[in-house]
Design a protein around this motif. Structure first.
Motif, mmCIF file in Angstrom:
data_model
loop_
_atom_site.group_PDB
_atom_site.id
_atom_site.type_symbol
_atom_site.label_atom_id
_atom_site.label_comp_id
_atom_site.label_asym_id
_atom_site.label_seq_id
_atom_site.Cartn_x
_atom_site.Cartn_y
_atom_site.Cartn_z
ATOM 1 N N ALA A 283 0.839 -1.197 0.000
ATOM 2 C CA ALA A 283 0.000 0.000 0.000
ATOM 3 C C ALA A 283 0.873 1.246 0.000
ATOM 4 N N GLY A 284 1.872 1.220 0.878
ATOM 5 C CA GLY A 284 2.782 2.366 0.958
ATOM 6 C C GLY A 284 3.557 2.551 -0.336
ATOM 7 N N HIS A 287 1.524 4.148 -3.066
ATOM 8 C CA HIS A 287 1.444 5.594 -2.882
ATOM 9 C C HIS A 287 2.774 6.242 -3.269
ATOM 10 N N ASN A 290 3.228 6.634 -6.895
ATOM 11 C CA ASN A 290 2.423 7.687 -7.505
ATOM 12 C C ASN A 290 3.179 8.986 -7.652
ATOM 13 N N LYS A 368 5.872 8.362 6.506
ATOM 14 C CA LYS A 368 5.316 9.634 6.044
ATOM 15 C C LYS A 368 3.788 9.585 6.142
ATOM 16 N N LEU A 369 3.231 8.456 5.690
ATOM 17 C CA LEU A 369 1.779 8.321 5.699
ATOM 18 C C LEU A 369 1.237 8.461 7.105
#
Lengths: 502, 137
Positions: A283-284, A287, A290, A368-369
């Motif tokens: 998931a990380g 992101h 992206n 970061k998230l």
């Protein structure tokens, strides 16, 4: 798992070789050793019994001879009594002759057995004495019929008979005395040897019991040590330590098989846990990917849109941005793939500082998230270590992900590494200022399948697998934690201080 | 209205601002670009912007907080969220808190221009949409 690497099949072959080495030794079973031990005891007893038998039969002969000697002495003494009577009263000559004859028969009968206890010369001497005596008595009898000759010879015969007779009695008494003392000394010896034998038997029994106990307790101790070793995750197969094989060898073979199975399960466990970690990371990573893709899209679109108006310098800057962002995306994907790929354990010289930085890079986005902060305090002068890059990376990743789970927004995660030069170890502390671990669960956190995370969130294998990996590298993991203050996991690994000689 | 559309772009990726600045300037916006949320917020406190474009996921201060601060100071500002993860929850949260719209990374400059044009229209600016269409040609 079907991609059996050459390394794995190689280790399999080593296992088989060990198995063969364990089984190919000459077999001496515990049963055989017990039988041999008791046989040796039986053998000693048999020897002693035989010796006693021989001694007893000799004693028997001596006793029989002693009896003969006594009877002989008695006959001779009887004969001498009649001899005396004859010279005093002139009667009993026939009785005298009968007793002399009896004595001769006794000596003749004893001749067969007497040889064993009596020297031939002694026997001959006795027989000669008796013959002389008998000759004298016969002369006396002849003279008895003729009174004339009697008067002439009586005095000479009488003195000869007397001296010869007393000589015979003395000799017979001496002989009997000698025999009696010999029998007594044999009996005393017999008594002494019985005690000696008892002591020897006791000694031998202690020796055999000791030997058998050592034979059995030795391997038992070794197997116990192995079992303890297995519990700490060391699955090195048992090697043959003795030149022979017994029931313990079968147990060792069984334990080796068990260890192989455990190792296999452990590998599967590590891989499945790794895949869980990959899931968490994906998931990380998605992101994270992206960002460079967005940068590429924006830059490419603007390059296309404004191409004619842009200066050469601006165009070059944009193209450079495109290249750099494409590389960034590639690196993110490669990092994840490197981690996820199943590969054989490969021990190599590792730069721990670099390993820690790249592992921290893997979770950078996660951090970061979550709005957390990560601080690295890693001196670049850390000594190298020997180990498997992927496994160790997985250990630190586990610790980092755990730390991230523990911290709240704005929390801090620290990785600090420092060498312990005196002992040749390197310490790496992964700390967080998160929720901490309650003291009552602290002893269990390294147990497999133990998890404080909600059902379905954690496998409960992270720390157990991590500890297994670190122990395989000859290190350990220590934990300190205070509720609401945070936790510190300190990984200690042996440094490769001695430069490798190729 | 002769006033030019005042736009602030906040994204911690420097390339985003670097590319969006000329892309939006071309359609008649005055664009200010920031990488650090704290600095952007400072600037917002000083100056009124018509439109704020902000990334949701950033270190220190996240986009939702920026949204709240902007609307708290000037509720009529149109805030457009940029999100890496176009997840329903994040979008719903942003919209519930008063964001004008959101755009998911990766996006093309024109997609953002279209959203800005929509926002400008809602604010009563007319030139942007036409300029946007013109720029596309």
């Amino acid at each position: 798992m079907d991609s059996a690497s050459p390394e794995q099949s190689g280790s399999g072959a080593t296992d088989l070789r060990l198995q063969k080495a364990l089984l190919e030794r000459p077999g001496i079973s515990i049963r055989t050793r017990l039988i041999l031990g008791f046989l040796s005891l039986f053998f000693l007893s048999a020897v002693v019994t035989a010796a006693a038998w021989v001694m007893l039969s000799r004693l028997e002969v001596r006793l029989r001879f002693l009896e003969v000697a006594d009877r002989y002495t008695m006959e001779i003494q009887q004969a001498r009594r009649f001899e005396k009577n004859y010279f005093l009263y002139g009667t009993g000559l026939s009785d005298l002759m009968e007793h002399v004859e009896n004595s001769r028969k006794l000596l003749d009968d004893a001749q067969a057995e007497a040889g064993k206890v009596l020297t031939a010369s002694d026997l001959k001497l006795m027989q000669e004495h008796l013959k002389l005596y008998q000759g004298l008595v016969e002369r006396l009898e002849k003279a008895h019929a003729d009174p004339l000759a009697m008067d002439k010879e009586k005095a000479g015969i009488e003195s000869d008979l007397r001296s010869n007779g007393s000589l015979m009695v003395d000799f017979a008494l001496q002989l009997a005395q000698k025999e009696r003392s010999k029998v007594n000394s044999t009996l005393a010896l017999f008594k002494k040897w019985t005690l000696v034998f008892l002591v020897a038997l006791l000694g031998l029994m202690v020796l055999i019991a000791n030997f058998l106990a050592r034979q059995m307790l030795g391997p038992l101790g070794r197997l116990t040590a192995t079992a303890q070793r297995i519990a700490t995750g060391d699955f090195t197969p048992i090697k043959p330590a003795r030149w022979y094989r017994d029931e313990f060898s079968d147990l060792a073979v069984a334990m080796n098989t068990m260890m192989r199975e455990l190792q296999h399960r452990h590998d599967v466990l590590v891989q499945s846990h790794k895949l869980r970690a990959v899931g968490t990371l994906t998931a990380g990573v998605a992101h994270e990917l992206n960002n460079p893709i967005n940068n590429i899209t924006l830059t490419a679109e603007m390059l296309k849109e404004d191409y004619p108006e842009l200066s050469d310098g601006e165009r070059l800057e944009m193209v450079n941005d495109l290249v750099a962002q494409a590389e960034r995306a590639q690196k993110i994907v490669r990092n994840l793939l490197d981690f996820a790929r199943e590969s054989e354990i490969k021990t190599e010289k590792l730069d721990l500082a670099e390993l820690l930085r790249s592992t921290a890079g893997l979770v950078a986005n996660q951090i970061k998230l979550q709005g957390a902060k990560i601080e690295l305090d890693i001196p670049s002068t850390l000594p190298p270590i020997h180990g498997d890059r992927q496994s160790l990376s997985q250990v630190f990743l586990n610790l980092l992900l755990n730390a991230l789970d523990a911290v709240k927004k704005g929390g801090h995660v620290t990785i600090k590494a420092w060498p312990d030069r005196e002992k040749g170890f390197i310490h790496v502390a992964v700390s967080d200022d998160g929720c901490g671990i309650p003291p009552h669960v602290l002893p269990n956190i390294f147990d497999p399948f133990f998890s404080t995370k909600p059902r379905g969130k954690g496998t409960g294998l992270g720390l157990s697998v991590s500890l297994g990996i670190v122990r395989q590298h000859g290190g350990d993991i220590a934990v300190e934690s205070a509720p609401e203050k945070g936790s510190t996991f300190t990984v200690t690994l042996p440094a490769a201080l001695v430069p490798e000689i190729k | 209205m002769s006033e030019r559309l005042q736009v602030l772009v906040l994204d911690d990726e420097p390339i985003v601002g670097k590319r969006l600045q000329p892309a939006l300037a071309k359609v008649g916006c005055d664009v200010e670009v920031f990488e650090a949320p704290a600095e952007a917020l400072k600037r917002i406190a000083e100056k009124d912007f018509h439109i704020v474009v902000t990334d949701i996921r950033m270190e220190d201060i996240d986009g939702i907080e920026v949204l709240e601060r902007v609307l708290g100071k000037r509720p009529e500002t149109k805030v457009i969220m940029i999100t890496g993860y176009a997840t329903v929850e994040v979008a719903r949260e942003a919209l519930a808190k008063g964001a004008f719209d959101f755009i998911a990374k990766p996006f093309k400059p024109q997609e953002l221009r279209d959203v800005i044009a929509k926002a400008a229209l809602a604010l009563g600016f007319k030139g942007i949409a036409e300029a946007g269409v013109a720029a596309e040609k």
